[in-house]
Design an enzyme around this catalytic site. Structure first.
Site, PDB file in Angstrom:
ATOM      1  N   GLY A   1       0.785  -1.241   0.000  1.00 40.77           N
ATOM      2  CA  GLY A   1       0.000   0.000   0.000  1.00 40.77           C
ATOM      3  C   GLY A   1       0.807   1.277   0.000  1.00 40.77           C
ATOM      4  O   GLY A   1       0.236   2.366   0.053  1.00 40.77           O
TER       5      GLY A   1
ATOM      6  N   ARG B   1       2.835  -1.690  -6.001  1.00 41.17           N
ATOM      7  CA  ARG B   1       2.924  -0.430  -6.743  1.00 41.17           C
ATOM      8  C   ARG B   1       4.263   0.292  -6.517  1.00 41.17           C
ATOM      9  O   ARG B   1       4.860   0.811  -7.456  1.00 41.17           O
ATOM     10  CB  ARG B   1       1.778   0.476  -6.274  1.00 41.17           C
ATOM     11  CG  ARG B   1       1.568   1.721  -7.099  1.00 41.17           C
ATOM     12  CD  ARG B   1       0.578   2.667  -6.429  1.00 41.17           C
ATOM     13  NE  ARG B   1      -0.579   2.004  -5.877  1.00 41.17           N
ATOM     14  CZ  ARG B   1      -1.711   1.767  -6.531  1.00 41.17           C
ATOM     15  NH1 ARG B   1      -1.841   2.172  -7.764  1.00 41.17           N
ATOM     16  NH2 ARG B   1      -2.714   1.143  -5.939  1.00 41.17           N
TER      17      ARG B   1
ATOM     18  N   GLU C   1       4.478  -6.316   1.796  1.00 37.45           N
ATOM     19  CA  GLU C   1       4.136  -6.780   0.446  1.00 37.45           C
ATOM     20  C   GLU C   1       3.934  -5.607  -0.516  1.00 37.45           C
ATOM     21  O   GLU C   1       2.829  -5.369  -0.985  1.00 37.45           O
ATOM     22  CB  GLU C   1       2.811  -7.549   0.489  1.00 37.45           C
ATOM     23  CG  GLU C   1       2.847  -8.789   1.301  1.00 37.45           C
ATOM     24  CD  GLU C   1       1.463  -9.365   1.517  1.00 37.45           C
ATOM     25  OE1 GLU C   1       1.376 -10.576   1.717  1.00 37.45           O
ATOM     26  OE2 GLU C   1       0.472  -8.603   1.482  1.00 37.45           O
TER      27      GLU C   1
ATOM     28  N   CYS D   1     -14.317   1.702 -28.227  1.00 38.71           N
ATOM     29  CA  CYS D   1     -15.650   2.188 -28.533  1.00 38.71           C
ATOM     30  C   CYS D   1     -16.393   2.413 -27.227  1.00 38.71           C
ATOM     31  O   CYS D   1     -17.268   1.628 -26.855  1.00 38.71           O
ATOM     32  CB  CYS D   1     -16.347   1.153 -29.388  1.00 38.71           C
ATOM     33  SG  CYS D   1     -17.311   1.929 -30.645  1.00 38.71           S
TER      34      CYS D   1
HETATM   35  N1  LLP Z   1      -0.943  -7.196  -0.289  1.00 36.34           N
HETATM   36  C1  LLP Z   1      -2.259  -7.394  -0.426  1.00 36.34           C
HETATM   37  C2  LLP Z   1      -2.930  -8.368   0.419  1.00 36.34           C
HETATM   38  C3  LLP Z   1      -2.985  -6.668  -1.369  1.00 36.34           C
HETATM   39  O1  LLP Z   1      -4.296  -6.861  -1.481  1.00 36.34           O
HETATM   40  C4  LLP Z   1      -2.315  -5.725  -2.193  1.00 36.34           C
HETATM   41  C5  LLP Z   1      -3.032  -4.977  -3.214  1.00 36.34           C
HETATM   42  C6  LLP Z   1      -0.926  -5.569  -2.025  1.00 36.34           C
HETATM   43  C7  LLP Z   1      -0.276  -6.312  -1.052  1.00 36.34           C
HETATM   44  C8  LLP Z   1      -0.119  -4.602  -2.852  1.00 36.34           C
HETATM   45  O2  LLP Z   1      -0.545  -3.300  -2.691  1.00 36.34           O
HETATM   46  P1  LLP Z   1       0.296  -2.092  -3.328  1.00 36.34           P
HETATM   47  O3  LLP Z   1       1.627  -2.036  -2.624  1.00 36.34           O
HETATM   48  O4  LLP Z   1       0.484  -2.395  -4.774  1.00 36.34           O
HETATM   49  O5  LLP Z   1      -0.541  -0.910  -3.099  1.00 36.34           O
HETATM   50  N2  LLP Z   1      -5.793  -2.312  -8.991  1.00 36.34           N
HETATM   51  C9  LLP Z   1      -5.662  -1.256  -8.014  1.00 36.34           C
HETATM   52  C10 LLP Z   1      -4.851  -1.697  -6.817  1.00 36.34           C
HETATM   53  C11 LLP Z   1      -5.431  -2.896  -6.134  1.00 36.34           C
HETATM   54  C12 LLP Z   1      -4.585  -3.325  -4.987  1.00 36.34           C
HETATM   55  C13 LLP Z   1      -5.023  -4.656  -4.498  1.00 36.34           C
HETATM   56  N3  LLP Z   1      -4.235  -5.186  -3.456  1.00 36.34           N
HETATM   57  C14 LLP Z   1      -5.010  -0.046  -8.667  1.00 36.34           C
HETATM   58  O6  LLP Z   1      -4.752  -0.106  -9.870  1.00 36.34           O
HETATM   59  O7  LLP Z   1      -4.773   0.951  -8.018  1.00 36.34           O
END
Ligand code: LLP
Length: 445
Positions: free
Chosen positions: A248, A293, A290, A361
């Site tokens: 996150g 992004r 984890e 489209c």
């Molecule tokens: N761990 C778990 C359990 C998660 O559900 C997620 C993301 C992460 C780690 C990684 O989160 P990050 O570091 O990438 O923020 N499609 C959406 C983002 C969905 C995130 C889902 N879970 C977007 O494009 O912003």
């Protein structure tokens, strides 16, 4: 457009990434094209690892492969010493095909199928992040068939809502994920699991959301998780060996986004962990995070060729590119904002405000509303930055548009890591039943 990582304007006034001129990349590989700055990916991995090393705690940084999961990426993740989080058989298969060490793979998901669980057990993965009671008992049974206990974390929802877009908040109580702390289901699952013969409880997992810019949410989650750990140890005699705080960590997409340096997030988390656990005379567990992004997001740039225009006097000018919501669904899904520039005329001054439309489209297929650019012409190359996370990963074939290629660039070298889909790929899985076949004689070729 903000220049991330190795991106810079070269002597010819063109955008260059990883030492490669983007106009040459476009000519060689075609557009749309995802360009990934390998040095920046590696730098982000190292920022996490270095921050943890400084804390002196035991740790694992697991790259959340959902952000961008291809075999070459798994190779980088392994080389950088990270672990890997997967959420489906497809991501698991990608990791295993890339030779990723199974013991460093963590398996997430709120509805793992029996086949997926068997596949992961057969591979000998390091940990299951169990999401619900059905999965717990299924895993116990399937691990029992193999005669070997599965290592498990329980995903808990600590009731912390991060300041982020509604669609991507998962830490709050009303969520499809995990066991709730507040209503006691997190407590009950530990109680139940500690009686199951083929479940080895490592600890708990919490993920409070995505694209988070401040440390408060993480600190609140740490406090709740530790309070829970202390209670569980006192009442159930279960000591957590691992606490996973999810991902996150935010990135800068556009001006006004204010993420913290990675080390600030990790420092806040690890300091609280050390002091709370020590205060309770609790052996400090291994800390896992984890990030998805924040590892790959700002390393990605998408190159498009500009095609057509629609100028509505006094209203707006639409500039259409050869991709759109098929390669980047985030603006349509989350109203996400992006920055862009003309990559082939990168040092020219901006002259007009235009909106970038995709070629699908669908009216909602807009990539950027109101961006300043030099006066664009057909054939110009548009670069959109920060497309490394959840772009290729969420790409689709809507309108039967072919998914673009992905190249890794580094030190002047460009390597394809995913090929552009061919028209053959587009119909590759189609089957025309005999009864619908057009008779040979009637075919007009
Ligand atoms: N761990 C778990 C359990 C998660 O559900 C997620 C993301 C992460 C780690 C990684 O989160 P990050 O570091 O990438 O923020 N499609 C959406 C983002 C969905 C995130 C889902 N879970 C977007 O494009 O912003």
């Amino acid at each position: 457009m903000y220049l991330h990582g190795t991106s810079q304007i070269n002597g010819q006034g063109r955008l260059q990434i990883g030492g490669c001129d983007t106009t040459e990349l476009a000519a060689r590989f075609g557009t749309p094209l995802y360009v990934m700055d390998e040095a920046l990916i590696r730098q982000r991995c190292r920022e996490f690892v270095d921050a943890f090393r400084e804390s002196g705690l035991r740790f694992q940084v697991a790259y959340a492969s959902k952000a961008f999961c291809v075999m070459a990426m798994c190779r980088i993740v392994e080389e950088e010493g990270l672990s890997l989080d997967v959420v489906s058989e497809g991501e698991l298969h990608t990791a295993l095909q890339a030779g990723f060490p199974p013991e460093r793979i963590h398996f997430h998901g709120n509805n793992k199928t029996p086949d997926e669980i068997r596949m992961a057990l057969d591979a000998g993965i390091g940990c299951f992040v169990v999401d619900n009671f059905v999965e717990l008992h299924l895993l116990n049974a399937l691990a029992g068939e193999k005669g070997q206990a599965a290592k498990v974390l329980f995903r808990i929802t600590p009731g912390v809502e991060a300041h982020t877009h509604d669609y991507i908040s998962t830490g709050q109580e009303d969520s499809k994920f995990g066991f709730d702390l507040g209503n006691g289901s997190a407590y009950r699952v530990i109680e139940e699991a500690s009686r199951l013969p083929y479940i080895d409880v490592l600890g708990v997992h919490s993920h409070i959301g995505s694209q988070i810019f401040e440390v408060e949410g993480f600190k609140m989650a740490v406090e709740k998780v530790i309070g829970f750990a202390v209670k569980v140890r006192a009442e159930l005699n279960v000591t957590f060996r691992v606490v996973n705080l999810g991902g996150g960590f935010g990135i800068r997409y556009v001006e006004g986004d204010t993420p913290l340096p990675i080390k600030e997030y990790i420092k806040a988390i690890t300091e609280d962990i050390s002091s709370y656990f020590s205060r309770h005379d609790y052996p400090i567990p291994e800390i896992w995070v984890e990030p998805g992004r924040s590892i790959v997001g700002d390393a990605g740039t998408t190159l498009y060729t500009i095609g057509t225009f629609k100028d509505i006097p006094g209203v707006r000018k639409y500039v259409a590119v050869d991709g759109g919501m098929t390669d980047n669904p985030r603006p349509a899904l989350y109203e996400s904002k992006y920055e862009a520039m003309l990559a082939n005329r990168a040092s020219e001054p901006n002259e007009e405000t235009v909106s970038i439309a995709g070629k699908c489209c669908e009216s909602g297929d807009m990539l950027i509303w109101d961006v300043e650019l030099p006066r664009a012409e057909s054939g110009d190359l548009l670069a959109v930055s920060c497309t490394g996370a959840y772009n290729y990963a969420m790409a689709s074939n809507y309108n039967r548009i072919r998914r673009p290629a992905v190249v890794f660039v580094k030190d002047g070298q460009a390597d394809v890591v995913v090929k552009r889909e061919s028209l053959g790929d587009v119909v590759g899985n189609d089957v025309v039943p005999d009864r619908l076949r057009k008779p040979e004689a009637a075919r007009t070729v």
